[in-house]
Design a protein around this motif. Structure first.
Motif, short mmCIF file in Angstrom:
data_model
loop_
_atom_site.label_atom_id
_atom_site.label_comp_id
_atom_site.label_asym_id
_atom_site.label_seq_id
_atom_site.Cartn_x
_atom_site.Cartn_y
_atom_site.Cartn_z
N PHE A 200 0.85 -1.19 0.00
CA PHE A 200 0.00 0.00 0.00
C PHE A 200 0.88 1.24 0.00
O PHE A 200 1.80 1.36 0.78
CB PHE A 200 -0.90 0.00 1.25
CG PHE A 200 -1.81 1.20 1.32
CD1 PHE A 200 -3.00 1.23 0.61
CD2 PHE A 200 -1.46 2.30 2.10
CE1 PHE A 200 -3.84 2.34 0.67
CE2 PHE A 200 -2.31 3.42 2.17
CZ PHE A 200 -3.49 3.42 1.45
N LEU A 201 0.59 2.15 -0.91
CA LEU A 201 1.34 3.41 -0.96
C LEU A 201 0.45 4.51 -0.41
O LEU A 201 -0.70 4.66 -0.82
CB LEU A 201 1.74 3.74 -2.41
CG LEU A 201 2.68 2.74 -3.08
CD1 LEU A 201 2.90 3.12 -4.53
CD2 LEU A 201 4.01 2.66 -2.34
N ASP A 202 1.00 5.27 0.52
CA ASP A 202 0.21 6.30 1.18
C ASP A 202 0.61 7.66 0.63
O ASP A 202 1.73 8.11 0.83
CB ASP A 202 0.50 6.23 2.69
CG ASP A 202 -0.52 7.02 3.48
OD1 ASP A 202 -1.49 7.53 2.88
OD2 ASP A 202 -0.32 7.15 4.70
N GLY A 203 -0.29 8.28 -0.09
CA GLY A 203 0.05 9.58 -0.67
C GLY A 203 -1.14 10.18 -1.38
O GLY A 203 -2.26 9.75 -1.18
N ILE A 204 -0.87 11.15 -2.24
CA ILE A 204 -1.96 11.81 -2.97
C ILE A 204 -1.84 11.45 -4.45
O ILE A 204 -0.75 11.42 -5.01
CB ILE A 204 -1.98 13.34 -2.70
CG1 ILE A 204 -3.18 14.00 -3.36
CG2 ILE A 204 -0.69 14.03 -3.10
CD1 ILE A 204 -3.56 15.36 -2.77
N GLU A 205 -3.00 11.16 -5.06
CA GLU A 205 -2.99 10.69 -6.45
C GLU A 205 -3.10 11.82 -7.46
O GLU A 205 -3.69 12.86 -7.19
CB GLU A 205 -4.17 9.73 -6.67
CG GLU A 205 -3.96 8.40 -5.98
CD GLU A 205 -5.13 7.45 -6.19
OE1 GLU A 205 -5.47 7.17 -7.34
OE2 GLU A 205 -5.71 7.02 -5.17
N LEU A 206 -2.56 11.56 -8.63
CA LEU A 206 -2.70 12.47 -9.76
C LEU A 206 -2.50 11.65 -11.02
O LEU A 206 -2.03 10.52 -10.95
CB LEU A 206 -1.66 13.59 -9.70
CG LEU A 206 -0.21 13.16 -9.93
CD1 LEU A 206 0.53 14.22 -10.69
CD2 LEU A 206 0.46 12.91 -8.59
N SER A 207 -2.85 12.22 -12.16
CA SER A 207 -2.65 11.48 -13.41
C SER A 207 -1.87 12.32 -14.39
O SER A 207 -2.01 13.55 -14.43
CB SER A 207 -3.99 11.09 -14.03
OG SER A 207 -4.68 10.24 -13.14
N CYS A 208 -1.06 11.62 -15.17
CA CYS A 208 -0.23 12.27 -16.17
C CYS A 208 -0.61 11.63 -17.51
O CYS A 208 -0.82 10.42 -17.60
CB CYS A 208 1.22 11.99 -15.80
SG CYS A 208 2.42 12.30 -17.07
N PHE A 209 -0.75 12.44 -18.54
CA PHE A 209 -1.18 11.94 -19.85
C PHE A 209 -0.09 12.20 -20.86
O PHE A 209 0.43 13.31 -20.93
CB PHE A 209 -2.49 12.61 -20.27
CG PHE A 209 -3.57 12.38 -19.27
CD1 PHE A 209 -4.33 11.22 -19.29
CD2 PHE A 209 -3.79 13.29 -18.23
CE1 PHE A 209 -5.29 10.97 -18.33
CE2 PHE A 209 -4.75 13.05 -17.27
CZ PHE A 209 -5.51 11.89 -17.32
N VAL A 210 0.22 11.18 -21.63
CA VAL A 210 1.32 11.28 -22.58
C VAL A 210 0.80 10.84 -23.94
O VAL A 210 0.02 9.89 -24.03
CB VAL A 210 2.49 10.37 -22.14
CG1 VAL A 210 3.65 10.46 -23.11
CG2 VAL A 210 2.94 10.72 -20.73
N LEU A 211 1.24 11.55 -24.97
CA LEU A 211 0.95 11.13 -26.34
C LEU A 211 2.23 10.55 -26.90
O LEU A 211 3.31 11.11 -26.69
CB LEU A 211 0.59 12.35 -27.19
CG LEU A 211 -0.82 12.87 -27.06
CD1 LEU A 211 -0.89 14.29 -27.62
CD2 LEU A 211 -1.79 11.96 -27.80
N THR A 212 2.13 9.45 -27.62
CA THR A 212 3.34 8.93 -28.26
C THR A 212 3.03 8.33 -29.63
O THR A 212 1.91 7.87 -29.87
CB THR A 212 4.05 7.87 -27.37
OG1 THR A 212 5.26 7.46 -28.02
CG2 THR A 212 3.19 6.64 -27.11
N ASP A 213 4.04 8.39 -30.50
CA ASP A 213 3.94 7.71 -31.79
C ASP A 213 4.84 6.48 -31.78
O ASP A 213 5.13 5.90 -32.81
CB ASP A 213 4.32 8.66 -32.94
CG ASP A 213 5.72 9.23 -32.78
OD1 ASP A 213 6.50 8.74 -31.94
OD2 ASP A 213 6.05 10.19 -33.52
#
Ligand code: AMP
Ligand code: GLY
Length: 430
Positions: A200-213
């Motif tokens: 279990f990781l205790d922290g705050i969540e966020l999301s990162c979005f990446v575009l790739t070819d």
């Protein structure tokens, strides 16, 4: 919008708020000559032509692509990708010249199998929670592994389980009982033939979005979504009750760590492992102290994260997709609106459990200065009716997320349907 000579006929697959947002953005491009959405929703029907085909009915999609001379297919949800829609196109002589935005089946396993994703991260030294995976034949070893961990215990069904396959339990006996239910009693069907147990990781969540070819990558704005039905992040998980972009606690230092420790090794790992990828990589992260760890990969955009990320993108989305399909994403400079975008999801009372449909939605004409993205909405005899759990997302801009949210909430006051519910505390933890 004047159409350019090299403009394209485009098909978007999916039917949620995410796909309405894709359609809205695609429709603004001079490179889009004709837009279809399958199956689409009432929002997409106003700016594109909906075609009633299921996103995993590949043969019906093939017929449509040939009949309408479609040049590009943008895949919204994960199911068709995990089932290999991109490979289906590449393996068919009549379809192989059609651009598909979304990874091939092998790389889509990053979302389709938690075990595959964990092995990928370990192989490429990408920070993530420690784990072990178990199958039916080693339930006893699973119990022993649980005994070595401290609570809470994190159990994840290996396969796709519509966002329900992750259990977080405080009690060891309960964790053992759930592990048995998943592996032996097939609690999530095929999806829980294997189970990943992780730290279990205790922290705050966020999301990162990446575009790739597959060769180059571009980082899109970060976002944070709110998955629980209840205020203060309580109650059952949903598809998402709201989102904010950018995430205010992500500074240059944290973004630098995300890029160096996670994004680069992910894109390089795909290349090293010979996993062709073009499209979006959605990286679910958790910040523990000052360090980012990967919680999960998705091989598509998030919903409702799309409803805040794409409205901030100043570029022509079709130009980006074209560059991806021609492996020259390096030629694109991503331009982002510096304002914050926030979205609030209106849902049917009872969701994510039992809820009623067919409630009339009123007040839409009174909405000012916000974008309305439809999810579970249908038009019938000139009436706008609810047709799903998540009904619509109301997106606004502001200097801060508080300002953006205020705008969305003011517009929501003007909207009504029987048993309408939404969270009034989006962004409460920021
Ligand atoms: P996933 O479907 O993998 O995104 O997991 C669903 C949710 O469970 C995540 O959004 C997190 O809130 C939580 N979660 C998953 N894995 C962990 C973990 N190792 N530690 C803490 N929370 C987790
Ligand atoms: N909002 C979370 C997801 O799209 O998976």
């Amino acid at each position: 919008m004047p159409k350019q000579q090299n403009s394209m006929t485009i098909l978007i697959l999916g039917s949620g708020g995410r796909e309405h947002t894709f359609a809205w953005k695609t429709n603004q491009s001079p490179l889009c000559k004709q837009l279809y959405v399958a199956p689409g929703n009432s929002g997409t029907s106003q700016i594109a032509e909906n075609i009633n085909i299921n996103v995993t009915d590949f043969n019906a999609i093939k017929d449509l692509v040939l009949e309408k001379k479609i040049d590009m297919v943008v895949v919204g949800p994960e199911d068709p990708l995990v089932q290999g829609i991109h490979d289906f196109f590449l393996n068919d002589d009549a379809l192989k010249s059609v651009a598909v935005i979304g990874p091939q089946k092998a790389a889509a396993q990053l979302e389709g199998s938690k075990e595959f994703a964990k092995e990928f991260m370990y192989r490429h030294n990408i920070p993530t929670a420690a784990y072990k995976s178990f199958s039916k034949n080693d339930v006893e070893e699973g119990y022993e592994f649980l005994e070595t961990l401290n609570p809470p215990y994190v159990l994840k069904a290996d396969g796709l389980a519509a966002g329900k396959g992750v259990l977080i339990l405080n009690n060891l006996d309960e964790a053992k009982a759930e592990l048995k239910q998943m592996l032996v009693d097939a609690k999530f069907g095929e999806a829980s033939t294997k189970v990943v147990i992780e730290e279990f990781l205790d922290g705050i969540e966020l999301s990162c979005f990446v575009l790739t070819d597959g060769e180059n990558y571009k980082i899109l704005p970060t976002a944070k979504d709110y998955k629980r039905i209840g205020e203060g992040d309580t109650g059952l998980n949903t598809g998402g009750m709201g989102a904010i972009s950018p995430v205010p606690f992500v500074d240059g230092v944290l973004m630098g760590k995300i890029e160096e420790r996670i994004v680069k090794p992910t894109i390089n790992g795909l290349k090293k492992d010979n996993l062709p990828y073009n499209g979006f990589v959605f990286i679910g992260l958790i910040k523990v102290n000052d360090d980012p760890f990967v919680i999960e990969y998705n091989v598509r955009m998030g919903d409702p994260e799309t409803e805040v990320v794409l409205p901030r993108l100043k570029n022509d989305l079709v130009e980006i997709f074209k560059a991806i399909s021609e492996e020259r994403l390096n030629e694109i400079d991503i331009e982002i609106n510096t304002q914050t975008a926030a979205t609030v999801m209106l849902v049917s009372g009872g969701y994510p459990e039992v809820y009623e449909k067919g409630k009339e939605i009123t007040g839409l004409n009174n909405v000012e200065d916000s974008l309305v993205f439809h999810a579970g909405v249908k038009l019938e005899n000139d009436k706008v009716l609810t047709s799903g759990g998540r009904v619509m997302a109301i997106t606004s801009f502001g200097k801060t997320h508080q300002e953006a949210l205020k705008e969305s909430y003011q517009n929501i006051e003007k909207l009504h349907f029987d048993k309408m519910y939404y969270r009034k505390d989006i962004g409460f933890d920021l």
